[in-house]
Design an enzyme around this catalytic site. Structure first.
Site, PDB file in Angstrom:
ATOM      1  N   MET A 129       0.772  -1.226  -0.110  1.00 41.81           N
ATOM      2  CA  MET A 129      -0.008  -0.089  -0.032  1.00 41.81           C
ATOM      3  C   MET A 129       0.705   1.450  -0.152  1.00 41.81           C
ATOM      4  SD  MET A 129      -3.390  -0.587  -0.090  1.00 41.81           S
ATOM      5  CE  MET A 129      -4.409  -2.016   0.428  1.00 41.81           C
ATOM      6  N   CYS A 130       0.261   2.226  -0.414  1.00 41.96           N
ATOM      7  CA  CYS A 130       0.931   3.528  -0.462  1.00 41.96           C
ATOM      8  C   CYS A 130       0.815   4.269   0.795  1.00 41.96           C
ATOM      9  CB  CYS A 130       0.263   4.519  -1.583  1.00 41.96           C
ATOM     10  SG  CYS A 130       0.567   3.510  -3.408  1.00 41.96           S
TER      11      CYS A 130
END
Length: 262
Positions: free
Chosen positions: A1-2
């Site tokens: 995930m960012c």
């Protein structure tokens, strides 16, 4: 995930401290090494920096960390690619013009097989995030108008954010320079700093700042991030489905939408 980072303040404020903490997670203390970007509003203008490499080792990011660009609203993103190639076109935040303003968007999450609806806004890269942003902008343009009230815009944003979050993971930051809309699908946190100010220590770097020396008694600065950036402050964790609309460092509207299983 960012990971996401946003700022809303009632006076032009630099993001050096928080940005320094975030960039360490881009390939050093975290795995988000597939690009980074930051956008600062200056009036209706936007000053943006993007790179498709890790922020932790970026000379450009180092310049941004050390150069106090002052803004009331800023949006940052570090990327861990899951959909789309690692390239400049796929780095957040993304920007589009609508009604004489630049709208800036960053997304953390993934919606598998997302298909945006027809409209004038089209993605340049091949991420689901940019396709979602273009879909959102098309919906705002078709369902609202230039002089729409903030309440009307907020209703559209909340309805669309809830719809996206029911299709996958959708944590986002969106601004047109006047306000900052934040939506939590899985993870988001915030902190509002106001007088009396005190010191703070970053989690990801050996950096401490004394905000009392950097601010005035009237300053209000709110930071929104995927994960708390400091180790000695009490951050407020969003609940899944929770949204907040920020302006001048304060929450002016908020609420929560129902998400399946959350």
């Amino acid at each position: 995930m960012c990971e996401l980072l946003g700022m809303s303040a009632n006076t032009p404020t630099d993001l050096c401290f928080s940005f320094t903490g975030l960039t360490r997670r881009g390939g050093d203390t975290g795995p988000h090494g597939d690009g980074w970007g930051v956008a600062f509003y200056e009036g209706k203008g936007v000053q943006a920096f993007h790179e498709s490499a890790a922020s932790a080792s970026s000379e450009i990011a180092s310049v941004v960390q050390s150069h106090p660009i002052k803004s009331n609203t800023a949006i940052c993103h570090i990327r861990q690619a899951n959909v789309g190639h690692v390239c400049l076109a796929n780095t957040h935040p993304f920007t589009r013009e609508l009604w004489g303003r630049y709208w800036v968007f960053a997304h953390n999450g993934q919606i598998n097989d997302f298909r945006q609806r027809d409209g004038i806004y089209e993605a340049v890269g091949d991420t689901d995030s940019e396709a979602i942003f273009c879909d959102l902008m098309n919906q705002i343009r078709s369902r609202s108008q230039r002089d729409a009230s903030l309440e009307t815009l907020a209703t559209i944003l909340v309805q669309q954010a809830g719809d996206y979050a029911r299709q996958g993971v959708f944590n986002c930051l969106l601004s047109n320079g006047d306000w900052l809309f934040t939506f939590c699908s899985t993870k988001l946190a915030s902190i509002t700093r106001r007088a009396p100010f005190g010191p703070a220590q970053l989690k990801d770097a050996d950096v401490t700042v004394d905000f009392e020396a950097e601010t005035t008694a009237n300053d209000v600065v709110s930071i929104i991030a995927t994960e708390p950036l400091t180790s000695d402050e009490a951050w407020d964790l969003y609940q899944p489905g929770e949204w907040r609309l920020w302006q001048q460092g304060e929450v002016i509207q908020s609420g929560k939408v129902a998400l399946p299983g959350r």
